[in-house]
Design a protein around this motif. Structure first.
Motif, PDB file in Angstrom:
ATOM      1  N   MET A 117       0.842  -1.178   0.000  1.00  0.00           N
ATOM      2  CA  MET A 117       0.000   0.000   0.000  1.00  0.00           C
ATOM      3  C   MET A 117       0.892   1.248   0.000  1.00  0.00           C
ATOM      4  N   VAL A 118       0.702   2.129  -0.980  1.00  0.00           N
ATOM      5  CA  VAL A 118       1.531   3.317  -1.141  1.00  0.00           C
ATOM      6  C   VAL A 118       0.995   4.454  -0.280  1.00  0.00           C
ATOM      7  N   LYS A 119       1.932   5.121   0.414  1.00  0.00           N
ATOM      8  CA  LYS A 119       1.601   6.281   1.247  1.00  0.00           C
ATOM      9  C   LYS A 119       2.288   7.514   0.682  1.00  0.00           C
ATOM     10  N   LEU A 120       1.708   8.654   1.014  1.00  0.00           N
ATOM     11  CA  LEU A 120       2.388   9.933   0.875  1.00  0.00           C
ATOM     12  C   LEU A 120       2.751  10.348   2.290  1.00  0.00           C
ATOM     13  N   VAL A 121       4.022  10.561   2.537  1.00  0.00           N
ATOM     14  CA  VAL A 121       4.500  11.036   3.833  1.00  0.00           C
ATOM     15  C   VAL A 121       4.981  12.460   3.608  1.00  0.00           C
ATOM     16  N   ALA A 122       4.382  13.409   4.316  1.00  0.00           N
ATOM     17  CA  ALA A 122       4.699  14.813   4.081  1.00  0.00           C
ATOM     18  C   ALA A 122       5.092  15.523   5.369  1.00  0.00           C
ATOM     19  N   THR A 123       6.137  16.336   5.276  1.00  0.00           N
ATOM     20  CA  THR A 123       6.480  17.213   6.384  1.00  0.00           C
ATOM     21  C   THR A 123       5.570  18.423   6.296  1.00  0.00           C
ATOM     22  N   LEU A 124       5.243  19.001   7.448  1.00  0.00           N
ATOM     23  CA  LEU A 124       4.330  20.146   7.465  1.00  0.00           C
ATOM     24  C   LEU A 124       4.925  21.282   8.266  1.00  0.00           C
ATOM     25  N   GLY A 125       4.869  22.469   7.659  1.00  0.00           N
ATOM     26  CA  GLY A 125       5.225  23.696   8.360  1.00  0.00           C
ATOM     27  C   GLY A 125       3.944  24.470   8.598  1.00  0.00           C
ATOM     28  N   THR A 126       3.949  25.744   8.288  1.00  0.00           N
ATOM     29  CA  THR A 126       2.774  26.589   8.546  1.00  0.00           C
ATOM     30  C   THR A 126       1.889  26.789   7.319  1.00  0.00           C
ATOM     31  N   SER A 127       2.277  26.229   6.187  1.00  0.00           N
ATOM     32  CA  SER A 127       1.509  26.391   4.957  1.00  0.00           C
ATOM     33  C   SER A 127       0.803  25.081   4.605  1.00  0.00           C
ATOM     34  N   PRO A 128      -0.519  25.028   4.706  1.00  0.00           N
ATOM     35  CA  PRO A 128      -1.237  23.758   4.610  1.00  0.00           C
ATOM     36  C   PRO A 128      -1.507  23.211   3.209  1.00  0.00           C
ATOM     37  N   GLY A 129      -1.644  24.057   2.213  1.00  0.00           N
ATOM     38  CA  GLY A 129      -2.096  23.609   0.900  1.00  0.00           C
ATOM     39  C   GLY A 129      -1.159  22.664   0.182  1.00  0.00           C
ATOM     40  N   GLY A 130       0.143  22.769   0.447  1.00  0.00           N
ATOM     41  CA  GLY A 130       1.126  21.983  -0.274  1.00  0.00           C
ATOM     42  C   GLY A 130       0.914  20.486  -0.189  1.00  0.00           C
ATOM     43  N   VAL A 131       0.470  19.992   0.954  1.00  0.00           N
ATOM     44  CA  VAL A 131       0.255  18.550   1.111  1.00  0.00           C
ATOM     45  C   VAL A 131      -0.837  18.084   0.150  1.00  0.00           C
ATOM     46  N   PHE A 132      -1.935  18.827   0.091  1.00  0.00           N
ATOM     47  CA  PHE A 132      -3.037  18.460  -0.806  1.00  0.00           C
ATOM     48  C   PHE A 132      -2.614  18.597  -2.266  1.00  0.00           C
ATOM     49  N   GLU A 133      -1.875  19.648  -2.574  1.00  0.00           N
ATOM     50  CA  GLU A 133      -1.394  19.846  -3.947  1.00  0.00           C
ATOM     51  C   GLU A 133      -0.520  18.675  -4.385  1.00  0.00           C
ATOM     52  N   THR A 134       0.386  18.239  -3.510  1.00  0.00           N
ATOM     53  CA  THR A 134       1.233  17.098  -3.830  1.00  0.00           C
ATOM     54  C   THR A 134       0.388  15.850  -4.027  1.00  0.00           C
TER      55      THR A 134
ATOM     56  N   ALA B 234       1.325  27.257  15.525  1.00  0.00           N
ATOM     57  CA  ALA B 234       1.043  27.631  14.130  1.00  0.00           C
ATOM     58  C   ALA B 234       1.010  26.396  13.226  1.00  0.00           C
ATOM     59  N   VAL B 235       1.840  25.407  13.520  1.00  0.00           N
ATOM     60  CA  VAL B 235       1.853  24.174  12.734  1.00  0.00           C
ATOM     61  C   VAL B 235       0.611  23.336  13.064  1.00  0.00           C
ATOM     62  N   GLU B 236       0.172  23.387  14.305  1.00  0.00           N
ATOM     63  CA  GLU B 236      -1.080  22.720  14.698  1.00  0.00           C
ATOM     64  C   GLU B 236      -2.250  23.293  13.890  1.00  0.00           C
ATOM     65  N   LEU B 237      -2.284  24.611  13.734  1.00  0.00           N
ATOM     66  CA  LEU B 237      -3.319  25.253  12.917  1.00  0.00           C
ATOM     67  C   LEU B 237      -3.217  24.785  11.468  1.00  0.00           C
ATOM     68  N   ALA B 238      -1.992  24.709  10.947  1.00  0.00           N
ATOM     69  CA  ALA B 238      -1.802  24.235   9.568  1.00  0.00           C
ATOM     70  C   ALA B 238      -2.320  22.806   9.428  1.00  0.00           C
ATOM     71  N   TRP B 239      -2.096  21.941  10.434  1.00  0.00           N
ATOM     72  CA  TRP B 239      -2.608  20.574  10.392  1.00  0.00           C
ATOM     73  C   TRP B 239      -4.132  20.580  10.296  1.00  0.00           C
ATOM     74  N   LYS B 240      -4.779  21.402  11.108  1.00  0.00           N
ATOM     75  CA  LYS B 240      -6.245  21.475  11.083  1.00  0.00           C
ATOM     76  C   LYS B 240      -6.741  21.955   9.717  1.00  0.00           C
ATOM     77  N   LEU B 241      -5.999  22.873   9.116  1.00  0.00           N
ATOM     78  CA  LEU B 241      -6.356  23.349   7.776  1.00  0.00           C
ATOM     79  C   LEU B 241      -6.150  22.264   6.722  1.00  0.00           C
ATOM     80  N   VAL B 242      -5.075  21.478   6.844  1.00  0.00           N
ATOM     81  CA  VAL B 242      -4.848  20.366   5.911  1.00  0.00           C
ATOM     82  C   VAL B 242      -6.041  19.418   5.964  1.00  0.00           C
ATOM     83  N   LYS B 243      -6.454  19.071   7.171  1.00  0.00           N
ATOM     84  CA  LYS B 243      -7.584  18.161   7.340  1.00  0.00           C
ATOM     85  C   LYS B 243      -8.844  18.751   6.702  1.00  0.00           C
ATOM     86  N   ALA B 244      -9.098  20.031   6.934  1.00  0.00           N
ATOM     87  CA  ALA B 244     -10.270  20.692   6.352  1.00  0.00           C
ATOM     88  C   ALA B 244     -10.191  20.714   4.825  1.00  0.00           C
ATOM     89  N   ILE B 245      -9.016  20.967   4.279  1.00  0.00           N
ATOM     90  CA  ILE B 245      -8.843  20.991   2.819  1.00  0.00           C
ATOM     91  C   ILE B 245      -9.147  19.620   2.231  1.00  0.00           C
TER      92      ILE B 245
END
Length: 178
Positions: free
Chosen positions: A1-18, A46-57
């Protein structure tokens, strides 16, 4: 099973874009059937907020078919070699052969740890790029959200779907590096 493993800073959209670029083959390769997305991050507010935004996106903008796993590490930032080691060790067991590792988000030390671990585990290394003006636009949009709105969207209540989807850059380019 293939995963995407992503590091997260304060900008949330990049994970979804990737994720979307890999899924659609818009990175110079074949479409990838990703079943899970692991978000590796620090515990900074601030990274916690970015995580919540990633989930919402993901919930509001088309990523419901994938499981998203939050992996917060017990550091607020990487400012010492010890912090780096905690982050590096937090990657162990998360990256497998054939996974895709996106090191776009977070500190450079996070990127280094993720890329080295990916290469050692025969995983693919990717990054997603947007222009500085797009980055600034997205950062300004993030300031318009309140935490309750973000929490509700992450639970599936996307009353303002368009607002969350605006955090995704239409210009994002994902590059397979290794």
């Amino acid at each position: 099973m293939v995963k995407l493993v992503a590091t997260l800073g304060t900008s949330p959209g990049g994970v979804f874009e990737t994720y979307m670029n890999l899924k659609s083959g818009n990175y110079g390769g074949e479409p990838v059937n990703i079943k899970e997305v692991y978000i590796i991050r620090t515990s900074d507010k601030a990274v916690e907020l970015a995580w919540k935004l990633v989930k919402a996106i993901f919930v509001c903008c088309g990523g419901n078919e994938v499981e998203i796993v939050d992996i917060p590490l017990p550091i607020n930032d990487i400012t010492t070699k010890e912090d780096y080691e905690i982050f590096r060790k937090g990657l162990q067991g998360k990256i497998s052969k054939g996974d895709y590792v996106d090191f776009t988000g977070g500190r450079k030390a996070m990127s280094v740890a993720a890329a080295i671990t990916a290469i050692r585990n025969s995983a693919y290394v990717v990054t997603t790029i947007i222009s500085q003006s797009e980055y600034n636009r997205i950062q300004n949009l993030i300031k318009q959200f309140n935490e309750e709105e973000i929490e509700e969207a992450g639970k599936g209540k996307c009353d303002n779907k368009g607002k969350f989807c605006e955090l995704i850059s239409k210009e994002a380019r994902t590059i397979l590096l290794a």
